[in-house]
Design a protein around this motif. Structure first.
Motif, mmCIF file in Angstrom:
data_model
loop_
_atom_site.group_PDB
_atom_site.id
_atom_site.type_symbol
_atom_site.label_atom_id
_atom_site.label_comp_id
_atom_site.label_asym_id
_atom_site.label_seq_id
_atom_site.Cartn_x
_atom_site.Cartn_y
_atom_site.Cartn_z
ATOM 1 N N CYS A 214 0.836 -1.210 0.000
ATOM 2 C CA CYS A 214 0.000 0.000 0.000
ATOM 3 C C CYS A 214 0.868 1.256 0.000
ATOM 4 O O CYS A 214 0.558 2.233 -0.686
ATOM 5 C CB CYS A 214 -0.924 0.017 1.214
ATOM 6 N N LEU A 215 1.931 1.210 0.789
ATOM 7 C CA LEU A 215 2.830 2.363 0.875
ATOM 8 C C LEU A 215 3.444 2.655 -0.494
ATOM 9 O O LEU A 215 3.426 3.806 -0.963
ATOM 10 C CB LEU A 215 3.924 2.059 1.906
ATOM 11 N N VAL A 216 3.955 1.620 -1.144
ATOM 12 C CA VAL A 216 4.549 1.806 -2.472
ATOM 13 C C VAL A 216 3.501 2.374 -3.435
ATOM 14 O O VAL A 216 3.735 3.367 -4.127
ATOM 15 C CB VAL A 216 5.126 0.481 -3.022
ATOM 16 N N PHE A 217 2.324 1.750 -3.451
ATOM 17 C CA PHE A 217 1.279 2.201 -4.377
ATOM 18 C C PHE A 217 0.889 3.649 -4.146
ATOM 19 O O PHE A 217 0.676 4.402 -5.086
ATOM 20 C CB PHE A 217 0.026 1.327 -4.245
ATOM 21 N N SER A 218 0.775 4.056 -2.882
ATOM 22 C CA SER A 218 0.284 5.414 -2.653
ATOM 23 C C SER A 218 1.365 6.440 -2.989
ATOM 24 O O SER A 218 1.065 7.496 -3.536
ATOM 25 C CB SER A 218 -0.252 5.593 -1.230
ATOM 26 N N VAL A 219 2.623 6.108 -2.717
ATOM 27 C CA VAL A 219 3.702 7.043 -3.058
ATOM 28 C C VAL A 219 3.867 7.150 -4.572
ATOM 29 O O VAL A 219 3.882 8.248 -5.147
ATOM 30 C CB VAL A 219 5.038 6.601 -2.397
ATOM 31 N N ILE A 220 3.927 6.005 -5.256
ATOM 32 C CA ILE A 220 4.062 6.005 -6.711
ATOM 33 C C ILE A 220 2.850 6.697 -7.345
ATOM 34 O O ILE A 220 2.981 7.486 -8.282
ATOM 35 C CB ILE A 220 4.168 4.555 -7.252
ATOM 36 N N GLY A 221 1.673 6.373 -6.815
ATOM 37 C CA GLY A 221 0.446 6.992 -7.329
ATOM 38 C C GLY A 221 0.510 8.507 -7.225
ATOM 39 O O GLY A 221 0.099 9.227 -8.136
ATOM 40 N N ALA A 222 1.054 8.995 -6.111
ATOM 41 C CA ALA A 222 1.150 10.442 -5.919
ATOM 42 C C ALA A 222 2.116 11.059 -6.926
ATOM 43 O O ALA A 222 1.870 12.140 -7.459
ATOM 44 C CB ALA A 222 1.605 10.751 -4.491
ATOM 45 N N PHE A 223 3.203 10.361 -7.225
ATOM 46 C CA PHE A 223 4.177 10.903 -8.183
ATOM 47 C C PHE A 223 3.625 10.899 -9.602
ATOM 48 O O PHE A 223 4.005 11.718 -10.423
ATOM 49 C CB PHE A 223 5.475 10.092 -8.145
ATOM 50 N N LYS A 224 2.758 9.939 -9.900
ATOM 51 C CA LYS A 224 2.283 9.789 -11.266
ATOM 52 C C LYS A 224 0.994 10.562 -11.551
ATOM 53 O O LYS A 224 0.563 10.632 -12.690
ATOM 54 C CB LYS A 224 2.038 8.301 -11.570
ATOM 55 N N VAL A 225 0.367 11.092 -10.508
ATOM 56 C CA VAL A 225 -0.975 11.649 -10.679
ATOM 57 C C VAL A 225 -1.015 12.650 -11.835
ATOM 58 O O VAL A 225 -0.165 13.519 -11.956
ATOM 59 C CB VAL A 225 -1.476 12.295 -9.370
ATOM 60 N N PHE A 226 -2.002 12.460 -12.719
ATOM 61 C CA PHE A 226 -2.125 13.333 -13.883
ATOM 62 C C PHE A 226 -3.581 13.719 -14.137
ATOM 63 O O PHE A 226 -3.939 14.889 -14.066
ATOM 64 C CB PHE A 226 -1.535 12.646 -15.121
ATOM 65 N N ASP A 227 -4.401 12.696 -14.391
ATOM 66 C CA ASP A 227 -5.781 12.916 -14.828
ATOM 67 C C ASP A 227 -6.516 13.926 -13.955
ATOM 68 O O ASP A 227 -7.120 14.869 -14.446
ATOM 69 C CB ASP A 227 -6.591 11.614 -14.784
ATOM 70 N N LEU A 228 -6.464 13.710 -12.650
ATOM 71 C CA LEU A 228 -7.283 14.525 -11.772
ATOM 72 C C LEU A 228 -6.895 15.992 -11.816
ATOM 73 O O LEU A 228 -7.726 16.873 -11.963
ATOM 74 C CB LEU A 228 -7.208 14.012 -10.340
ATOM 75 N N ILE A 229 -5.602 16.263 -11.716
ATOM 76 C CA ILE A 229 -5.138 17.648 -11.738
ATOM 77 C C ILE A 229 -5.402 18.273 -13.114
ATOM 78 O O ILE A 229 -5.885 19.404 -13.226
ATOM 79 C CB ILE A 229 -3.631 17.727 -11.401
ATOM 80 N N TYR A 230 -5.126 17.513 -14.163
ATOM 81 C CA TYR A 230 -5.303 18.015 -15.525
ATOM 82 C C TYR A 230 -6.745 18.448 -15.768
ATOM 83 O O TYR A 230 -6.999 19.488 -16.357
ATOM 84 C CB TYR A 230 -4.902 16.907 -16.506
ATOM 85 N N VAL A 231 -7.693 17.661 -15.295
ATOM 86 C CA VAL A 231 -9.101 17.971 -15.534
ATOM 87 C C VAL A 231 -9.619 18.994 -14.514
ATOM 88 O O VAL A 231 -10.358 19.906 -14.865
ATOM 89 C CB VAL A 231 -9.968 16.691 -15.474
#
Lengths: 289, 285
Positions: free
Chosen positions: A217-234
Motif C-alpha cells: 500500500c505504501l509503495v502504491f500510494s507514493v508512486i500513485g502520488a508521483f504519477k498523478v495526472f488525470d485529476l489535476i489536468y481535468v
C-alpha cells in the motif's frame, strides 16, 4: 513428451508477438525519452545536444520545483492521512462487523470510476456559486466559510488533493482488509485467552503481521502520488498560477503547449527515476521476509 | 473473504457497536453521496440546479438530458469508441498474455526466466515515459486519430501484469493434466487451447476486469493521440463536452453518468470477482 513442451515453433508463436509489442511500445520509448531529455528540441528538425542542461533547469526553475514539492506533499498526505484511515476501516471491517460486505462494496465504488468523471464531479462540488460544498455550508449557517475552493491560491492545492485521497481510500482499505483476513485465526484465539484487548491485539498482533501488505500500500500510494495526472489536468489544469501543478501536468504542458520536447522529456525521465528510487527505498527500509 | 471468524476478539457492547456503525455509515455516505448527487443533477434542469436546491431529488426526472447528451453531445459516438477500443484491447491482452504466460511457465526453453524478468520490468514503467516517443512515431506514420493508436499502447501496457497473473495460475496446474492430454494424442496447441486454458478461467476474469478498468478510464494517451471527435473515447469526449455545455450541468451530468454506468453494472454483477481481482493485481504485482 518433452518434445511437445520444447516445440520451438510453438514457443516462438506464443512468445514473440508479446515481446515485440512490449519492446516496441514500453521499453524502447524509455530509451528514446532518455535521449530526448538531453536535447534542446522543439519537435521539428534535429535537436541540439545540451547535456544535462534540462535537468539543471528543472532543479533551478521555481515552477518545476513547486511541481515536485506538490507531488511530495501529496505523497505525504497519502501516507499520513489516507493510509491510516484505510487501515482503521480495514481493521474494523475485518473484525466481523454486521454488514461488512455491504460497507466494503460501497467504500470501493469510487476506485472503479474514471478519474475524469471524479474530477468533473468534484469541480461541481467545489463550484463557488452552486456547488454541493458551499450549499451545504450555507445551509448549516456557515456561509462565511463558503468560497471559491479551486479558484484561489490558498485552498486550491488542498482542494485538489481531497478527491484523490477520497477516491483511493477504498482501494487501500480492500488490500489491507485482505491482509488482515489472511492472518491465522489461532493467533487471535491465543491473544483472546491471554486477555488482550481489541486495540492491544490490533496494535501488537494484527498490524505487525500485515507488514507485507502495508508495504504494498505504501509503495502504491507514493508512486500513485508521483504519477498523478488525470485529476489535476481535468480539475485545475495546474492552476491558479501553477499552484496545483504536479510533475506530470508540467511535463504535459511543456511538451504539448510550449513545444519544449527536450525539457518535457527530462521531466518524464525524472518521474520514472523518482518512482524507481522510492520503490527501492521503501523496499530497503521495510524488510519483509 | 467470506470467513466469518473474528480477527479481533469479540466484546459485545451495545453502545460501542452503535457508535461503530454510525461511523461506518458516515464513511459510506461520504463515499457514495457525491455519486448520488451526480445522478440527481443529471436529471434536473438549470433552473432547478441554480435555484439553490442542488441537494435533493429531482422534482421531475428530466430524461431529455440523457437523449441530448447522447445525440447533440456526441456521447453515443464516444461510448461506441470506448466499447470498441476496450473490447479489442481486452481480447488481444488475453490472447497474447495467456500464450506468453503459458510458454514462460510451462514450456522448456533457455530464455524463459529472462523473458519473464524483462516483462516484469514493464510493471514499473509509468506510461508518462512512453508518451512523447509514441506520439512522434504515430505522428510520423500518420496513425494519430486511429483506433489502433490507442489499442496497441493499451495492450502493450496491459501485458506485463496480465502475463504475471496468468503465469502464476498456469504454475498451479498439475503436470498430469498436460501429460495425459499429450498421451491422448493432443499436440501443444490443442493441449493449451482446449485443456489448459479452460482451467484458468478465474485468472482470465481477473485480467479482463483489470484491462477493462484501465482502458475505459485512461486519459493521457487518449487526449494526446486523438483529437478527431469520430475517434474520441469517453474520457476525452467528456472533456470536450464540458467545454461545450459549460453551464448546462444537467447534460454534463448525464454524460458523466453514461460514462460511469457500465462500470457500476459490471461491479454490481461481479463485485466479489472485481474485489478479488484488485487484490490479486496488487499482491502479485
Amino acid at each position: 513428451m518433452n518434445s511437445v513442451f520444447s516445440n520451438k515453433t510453438a514457443i516462438a508463436i506464443f512468445v514473440l508477438p508479446t515481446l515485440l509489442i512490449f519492446c516496441a511500445i514500453v521499453l524502447i520509448p524509455i530509451v528514446v525519452s532518455s535521449y530526448y531529455s538531453v536535447l534542446d528540441w522543439n519537435g521539428i528538425g534535429k535537436g541540439t545536444f545540451i547535456g544535462l542542461d534540462n535537468f539543471t533547469e528543472m532543479f533551478t526553475d521555481s515552477r518545476a520545483l513547486n511541481a515536485i514539492k506538490n507531488s511530495l506533499l501529496f505523497a505525504g498526505a497519502s501516507i499520513f492521512i489516507q493510509l491510516p484511515f484505510s487501515l482503521l476501516l480495514a481493521l474494523i471491517l475485518a473484525s466481523t462487523v454486521k454488514g461488512e460486505g455491504f460497507y466494503r462494496t460501497v467504500y470501493f465504488i469510487p476506485v472503479l470510476i474514471s478519474t475524469v468523471v471524479i474530477a468533473q464531479l468534484w469541480s461541481k462540488i467545489y463550484n463557488a456559486d452552486y456547488g454541493l460544498l458551499n450549499t451545504l455550508l450555507v445551509n448549516m449557517g456557515l456561509s462565511n466559510l463558503a468560497q471559491d475552493w479551486l479558484g484561489q491560491k490558498q485552498t486550491a492545492l488542498i482542494a485538489s488533493f481531497i478527491p484523490i485521497l477520497w477516491q483511493y481510500v477504498g482501494y487501500h482499505m480492500l488490500l489491507m482488509y485482505a491482509g488482515a483476513k489472511s492472518i491465522s485465526q489461532d493467533i487471535f484465539e491465543a491473544a483472546k485467552i491471554d486477555g488482550a484487548s481489541r486495540i492491544r491485539t490490533a496494535l501488537s498482533i494484527t498490524i505487525p503481521l500485515m507488514k507485507p501488505i502495508l508495504k504494498v500500500c505504501l509503495v502504491f500510494s507514493v508512486i500513485g502520488a508521483f504519477k498523478v495526472f488525470d485529476l489535476i489536468y481535468v480539475l485545475t489544469g495546474g492552476g491558479p498560477f501553477f499552484t496545483t501543478e504536479v510533475p506530470s501536468t508540467l511535463m504535459y504542458t511543456t511538451i504539448f503547449d510550449t513545444y519544449r520536447y527536450g525539457y518535457g522529456s527530462a521531466i518524464s525521465v525524472f518521474i520514472i527515476l523518482e518512482c524507481l528510487v522510492f520503490t527501492l527505498l521503501i523496499n530497503k527500509l521495510i524488510k519483509t521476509d | 473473504m467470506s470467513a466469518t471468524t473474528a480477527v479481533l476478539p469479540k466484546k459485545p457492547k451495545l453502545l460501542g457497536k452503535i457508535l461503530l456503525h454510525v461511523f461506518l455509515i458516515l464513511v459510506a455516505v461520504t463515499q457514495i453521496y457525491p455519486l448520488i448527487w451526480l445522478a440527481f443533477f443529471s436529471l434536473k434542469d438549470n433552473s432547478e440546479i441554480f435555484s439553490g436546491d442542488v441537494l435533493g431529488l429531482p422534482k421531475s426526472f428530466l430524461w431529455s438530458n440523457y437523449t441530448k447528451a447522447l445525440s447533440d453531445g456526441n456521447v453515443m459516438i464516444y461510448f461506441f469508441n470506448s466499447v470498441l477500443v476496450t473490447a479489442v484491447s481486452i481480447i488481444l491482452v488475453l490472447i497474447l498474455a495467456s500464450m506468453t504466460g503459458y510458454a514462460i511457465t510451462r514450456m522448456n526453453w533457455k530464455f524463459s526466466n529472462a523473458a519473464m524478468t524483462l516483462i516484469l520490468l514493464g510493471m514499473m514503467v509509468p506510461i508518462h515515459a512512453a508518451l512523447l516517443p509514441l506520439f512522434m512515431v504515430l505522428k510520423n506514420l500518420g496513425l494519430l486519430n486511429n483506433y489502433w493508436s490507442l489499442i496497441i499502447p493499451y495492450v502493450a501496457f496491459g501485458l506485463p501484469l496480465a502475463v504475471f497473473i496468468l503465469g502464476s495460475f498456469f504454475k498451479g496446474i498439475p503436470r498430469e493434466m498436460e501429460e495425459s492430454a499429450v498421451i491422448d494424442g493432443c499436440g501443444i496447441y490443442r493441449t493449451f487451447f482446449s485443456i489448459i486454458l479452460p482451467l484458468v478461467r478465474p485468472a482470465i476474469a481477473t485480467v479482463a476486469i483489470f484491462t477493462f478498468l484501465s482502458c475505459w478510464n485512461e486519459l493521457m494517451f487518449a487526449v494526446t493521440f486523438i483529437n478527431d471527435t469520430a475517434y474520441q473515447t469517453l474520457t476525452v469526449g467528456m472533456m470536450s463536452m464540458v467545454g461545450t455545455y459549460i453551464t448546462q450541468w444537467g447534460i454534463i451530468g448525464a454524460g458523466l453518468m453514461i460514462t460511469t454506468i457500465p462500470t457500476i453494472i459490471i461491479y454490481l454483477l461481479l463485485n466479489k470477482q472485481v474485489q478479488k481481482s484488485m487484490i490479486a493485481g496488487a499482491v502479485k504485482g
